[in-house]
Design a protein around this motif. Structure first.
Motif, mmCIF file in Angstrom:
data_model
loop_
_atom_site.group_PDB
_atom_site.id
_atom_site.type_symbol
_atom_site.label_atom_id
_atom_site.label_comp_id
_atom_site.label_asym_id
_atom_site.label_seq_id
_atom_site.Cartn_x
_atom_site.Cartn_y
_atom_site.Cartn_z
ATOM 1 N N GLY A 138 78.974 21.877 131.992
ATOM 2 C CA GLY A 138 79.746 22.294 133.156
ATOM 3 C C GLY A 138 80.882 23.243 132.857
ATOM 4 O O GLY A 138 81.564 23.700 133.769
ATOM 5 N N VAL A 139 81.126 23.576 131.582
ATOM 6 C CA VAL A 139 82.193 24.508 131.213
ATOM 7 C C VAL A 139 81.586 25.705 130.508
ATOM 8 O O VAL A 139 80.854 25.554 129.528
ATOM 9 N N ASP A 140 81.865 26.896 131.011
ATOM 10 C CA ASP A 140 81.262 28.114 130.473
ATOM 11 C C ASP A 140 82.082 28.754 129.355
ATOM 12 O O ASP A 140 81.547 29.546 128.566
ATOM 13 N N ALA A 141 83.394 28.471 129.307
ATOM 14 C CA ALA A 141 84.241 29.051 128.265
ATOM 15 C C ALA A 141 85.518 28.244 128.137
ATOM 16 O O ALA A 141 86.001 27.658 129.115
ATOM 17 N N LEU A 142 86.058 28.211 126.929
ATOM 18 C CA LEU A 142 87.347 27.572 126.675
ATOM 19 C C LEU A 142 88.396 28.656 126.455
ATOM 20 O O LEU A 142 88.219 29.552 125.618
ATOM 21 N N LEU A 143 89.476 28.581 127.210
ATOM 22 C CA LEU A 143 90.561 29.540 127.091
ATOM 23 C C LEU A 143 91.836 28.808 126.710
ATOM 24 O O LEU A 143 91.948 27.584 126.837
ATOM 25 N N GLY A 144 92.832 29.550 126.240
ATOM 26 C CA GLY A 144 94.116 28.967 125.886
ATOM 27 C C GLY A 144 95.248 29.871 126.313
ATOM 28 O O GLY A 144 95.062 31.092 126.446
ATOM 29 N N VAL A 145 96.421 29.292 126.499
ATOM 30 C CA VAL A 145 97.609 30.064 126.876
ATOM 31 C C VAL A 145 98.420 30.370 125.622
ATOM 32 O O VAL A 145 98.812 29.443 124.901
ATOM 33 N N SER A 146 98.673 31.645 125.364
ATOM 34 C CA SER A 146 99.476 32.027 124.215
ATOM 35 C C SER A 146 100.922 31.624 124.426
ATOM 36 O O SER A 146 101.474 31.798 125.507
ATOM 37 N N GLN A 147 101.526 31.063 123.397
ATOM 38 C CA GLN A 147 102.908 30.613 123.493
ATOM 39 C C GLN A 147 103.853 31.678 122.968
ATOM 40 O O GLN A 147 103.465 32.554 122.233
#
Length: 218
Positions: free
Chosen positions: A209-218
């Motif tokens: 159910g998840v097509d991509a994992l993203l992250g927020v740059s700190q």
């Protein structure tokens, strides 16, 4: 989590966020919800929007802009306060203001400021145009530790020219699941995230159910 899930879900009432809407949204940290601090925050948020749409960061130096900035209530459509914490665990109050599209466009015209497509990502512009049919994907964004992180992540996606809309579907720990409608394939969107606050962690995660994992740059 650095902020309460109850508050976070309340903040999600702003979604879904269309790409065009994010261009007309400003956010600023304020000291309180008092009339004076709210007015100052709305003025700052309006300045952000005018600078973004005109492509001129020195917009306050333009003739007539200061007068308009002093009357933000003439252009604001709605605003909301979000309570969170910064990296030092200090309480932070954020004002998020949505301004009226037509009113802002008229203001830009009256001030002699040309509207530019500042929301477009330069990497997107350079990408070859192939399949532009609307497609829907689900992405998981981690690193959401504050209201500012949430606003940065959703705002960055909303401002991307390839994104038609962004909708929050779930929140857990330091992450959120977003339903993103995109003009074209997912990889085209991921390629456009080479710079900015949102980065690609995994373009093909083995998660149902998840097509991509993203992250927020700190």
């Amino acid at each position: 989590m650095a902020f309460r899930l109850v508050w976070l879900l309340a903040f999600f009432l702003w979604t879904p966020i269309a790409a065009a809407d994010s261009l007309y949204t400003g956010q600023v940290t304020v000291a309180s919800q008092s009339e004076q601090d709210t007015a100052a925050g709305l003025s700052t948020a309006l300045t952000q929007v005018l600078a973004r749409l005109s492509g001129d960061n020195a917009v306050l130096n333009r003739s007539g802009v200061a007068k308009a900035i002093a009357q933000p209530n003439r252009y604001v459509q709605q605003y909301q306060f979000a309570q969170g914490t910064d990296s030092g665990q200090q309480s932070r109050l954020t004002l998020v203001a949505q301004f009226d599209h037509a009113a802002i466009d008229r203001l830009l015209s009256d001030l002699g400021l040309a509207r530019t497509d500042t929301g477009a990502d330069t990497a997107t512009a350079a990408a070859p145009v192939t399949d532009t049919r609307p497609q829907t994907f689900r992405v998981w964004v981690s690193g959401i530790n504050s209201a500012l992180d949430y606003a940065r992540a959703v705002g960055a996606l909303g401002r991307n020219d390839l994104v038609r809309s962004v909708q929050v579907e779930a929140a857990r720990n330091d992450g959120v699941q977003l339903r993103v409608e995109v003009n074209g394939p997912l990889q085209r969107l991921l390629d456009s995230l080479n710079s900015g606050p949102v980065r690609v962690l995994n373009a093909a995660p083995p998660v149902e159910g998840v097509d991509a994992l993203l992250g927020v740059s700190q």
